[in-house]
Design an enzyme around this catalytic site. Sequence first.
Site, PDB file in Angstrom:
ATOM      1  N   ASP A 303      20.766 -64.456 -29.577  1.00  0.00           N
ATOM      2  CA  ASP A 303      20.539 -64.816 -28.181  1.00  0.00           C
ATOM      3  C   ASP A 303      19.073 -65.226 -28.041  1.00  0.00           C
ATOM      4  O   ASP A 303      18.261 -64.946 -28.921  1.00  0.00           O
ATOM      5  CB  ASP A 303      20.872 -63.612 -27.295  1.00  0.00           C
ATOM      6  CG  ASP A 303      20.473 -63.839 -25.852  1.00  0.00           C
ATOM      7  OD1 ASP A 303      20.861 -64.866 -25.296  1.00  0.00           O
ATOM      8  OD2 ASP A 303      19.751 -62.986 -25.309  1.00  0.00           O
ATOM      9  N   ASP A 497      20.779 -58.794 -25.991  1.00  0.00           N
ATOM     10  CA  ASP A 497      20.186 -57.726 -25.185  1.00  0.00           C
ATOM     11  C   ASP A 497      20.710 -57.656 -23.757  1.00  0.00           C
ATOM     12  O   ASP A 497      20.494 -56.661 -23.074  1.00  0.00           O
ATOM     13  CB  ASP A 497      18.664 -57.899 -25.127  1.00  0.00           C
ATOM     14  CG  ASP A 497      18.256 -59.009 -24.171  1.00  0.00           C
ATOM     15  OD1 ASP A 497      18.839 -60.108 -24.275  1.00  0.00           O
ATOM     16  OD2 ASP A 497      17.370 -58.779 -23.332  1.00  0.00           O
ATOM     17  N   ASP A 501      25.554 -60.826 -22.944  1.00  0.00           N
ATOM     18  CA  ASP A 501      25.783 -60.798 -24.390  1.00  0.00           C
ATOM     19  C   ASP A 501      26.854 -59.797 -24.797  1.00  0.00           C
ATOM     20  O   ASP A 501      27.308 -59.811 -25.943  1.00  0.00           O
ATOM     21  CB  ASP A 501      24.484 -60.440 -25.128  1.00  0.00           C
ATOM     22  CG  ASP A 501      23.396 -61.465 -24.906  1.00  0.00           C
ATOM     23  OD1 ASP A 501      23.716 -62.661 -24.879  1.00  0.00           O
ATOM     24  OD2 ASP A 501      22.227 -61.070 -24.749  1.00  0.00           O
TER      25      ASP A 501
END
Length: 629
Positions: A303, A497, A501
């Site tokens: 990410d 995080d 996600d």
Amino acid sequence: MWVELIRIGFVGLAIVATWFRLWQPLPQFDLVGVVAVLIGGYPIFREALADLLSRRMTMELSMTIALVSALTIREVFTALVIVFFVLIAEVLEGLTVGRGRRAIQDLLNLVPQQVELRGPEGVRTASLAELRRGDVVLIRPGGRVPVDGVVAGGHSFIDQAAITGESMPVEKIPGARVYAGTVNQSGILEIQTDTVGADTAFGKIIEAVEQAERSRAPVQKTADRLAGYLVYFALICAAFTFILTHNARSTISVVIVAGACGIAAGTPLAILGAIGRAARQGTIVKGGLYMEILSKVDTVVLDKTGTLTLGDPQVVSIHPSAGIERERLLQVAASAERYSEHPLARAILTAANGAALGLADPERFSYTPGKGISCLVDGQETVVGTRAFLLEHGVTTGAASADGDAATEILVAQRGVHLGSLRIADVLRPEAVEAVRALRGMSIETVLLTGDMASIGRAIGQQLQVDVVEAELLPQQKLERIRGLRGAGKTVAMVGDGINDAPALMEANVGIAMGSGTEIARESANVLLLGNDLMKVVELIGIARRCNRIIMTNFAGTLGVDAVGVALAAFGFLNPVLAALIHVTSEMVFILNSARLLSRPSENRQPATLRSGSPTPRSRFVVSRNASR
């Protein structure tokens, strides 16, 4: 342990008495030797009986058959030596496994069991179990915090790297949150208890490690099955040996020499050592299964915001117009943004506070979503926002600054005059470039999935040199990309995080959550980083691969030793005593091979800037947030 040592000593004395025939009340029967075999071999016989009742073929059952066979042909001395070697091997194995348990026990020792409790009558010593929510505990300099709570009084700095992974001590004033297991560096603190024991952040870490230690990876089940197959193999070979040679000693030697203890004991020990080593380095793996999968990972999905970047927009460059001072440009922009809650506004205010600039209160404040702010600052019409927004207000702007797509541009004008522009970006984590480079060096494909704009995704992908970049993705689209990679036969680790996600973390073969991530991300992940150092991901995969290499080495070594040993024993080249020595020696070699993971790293990893020799300017590696004005 003392019982085991006494048992070994007793069997050792019996070996000496039998060899020198020191005392034999029955001339035709070695009473001392037989009694010593029965007493010394009791743990072996007890385990063998339990395995027999459970219909499991194990090495203890195989050893029992060998011992009974040796006694049947009056090889009492041989039986004693076998028992002696096996008991020593069991003690050494227990010591080695105990060392692995202590690696986890060390974590428990980070929380003090005695605390100083402040009450109406003053300060008194109390046990941790006595504490309740709302109690106030006193933490002196150098002491460890025993609870999660809030600072009720005092001022100090706390080293909370064990929980959050922060490299520098964090200042704590009244109202600040503190965590169990952290260390008070300087002043005295009074902490109002919020949670104690297993409910603290540290307690949840311990629970995750202990649960992982109890879990069984698929490779452990494979090891158990292989151990059973090797016992059957030894018994079949022994039967053929007796049929062909009619030599009882050779037959017993075949049963004794073939052993899978190195596999059966070494495999869980290697996984235990890997989990403990990862925990010491600040990474919590929630099960042996995930440690095994990590050794096979060939694709790491990353990410962007909060994972590769700090997740905190910052002013990275200031471009005043001709004749305008940088301080005035920043002061006007910050005054206009003073009451805004936009993330970009917070970045501008942080920069102004850092420069100790005095700010004015804006008047007639008007915010246009996606464009910017118009207001009065010191009685002067002020506009802060996008280039198009300034043009709408009749302000002529100069050419765009040459920062490319790496940052968001905020322009400032006052009384119709363009004062300049600010570039705001989400800064890359200092170790991000090195981490991606290290992953690629391990032949791991790196994929960046972000919901940010395509131009920003390309910019960060180019800076990090990731293999694949996909931008402007919704959470469901990230999930679909993970499914696509797994459907293509990839073993995927996802690092993230945020709340968005969580679905992708759960869909990946292994989900890895950043320590600063949201609660749902940490709960969804299979691995939790204590802190946000991406190099821990690289180190974790390295530990998992080393663990897998050790286990495979044990497998191959055990098969090789058994094959050669059985062949030598079947042809009469090994007597039972020598066979027992080979069996125990090989077992300990493979167990000690697994124990290598229990050793502490010889040196800590240095930050990337220290290793490279010259620090990388923080402002070079920046990417903007998808936050248009």
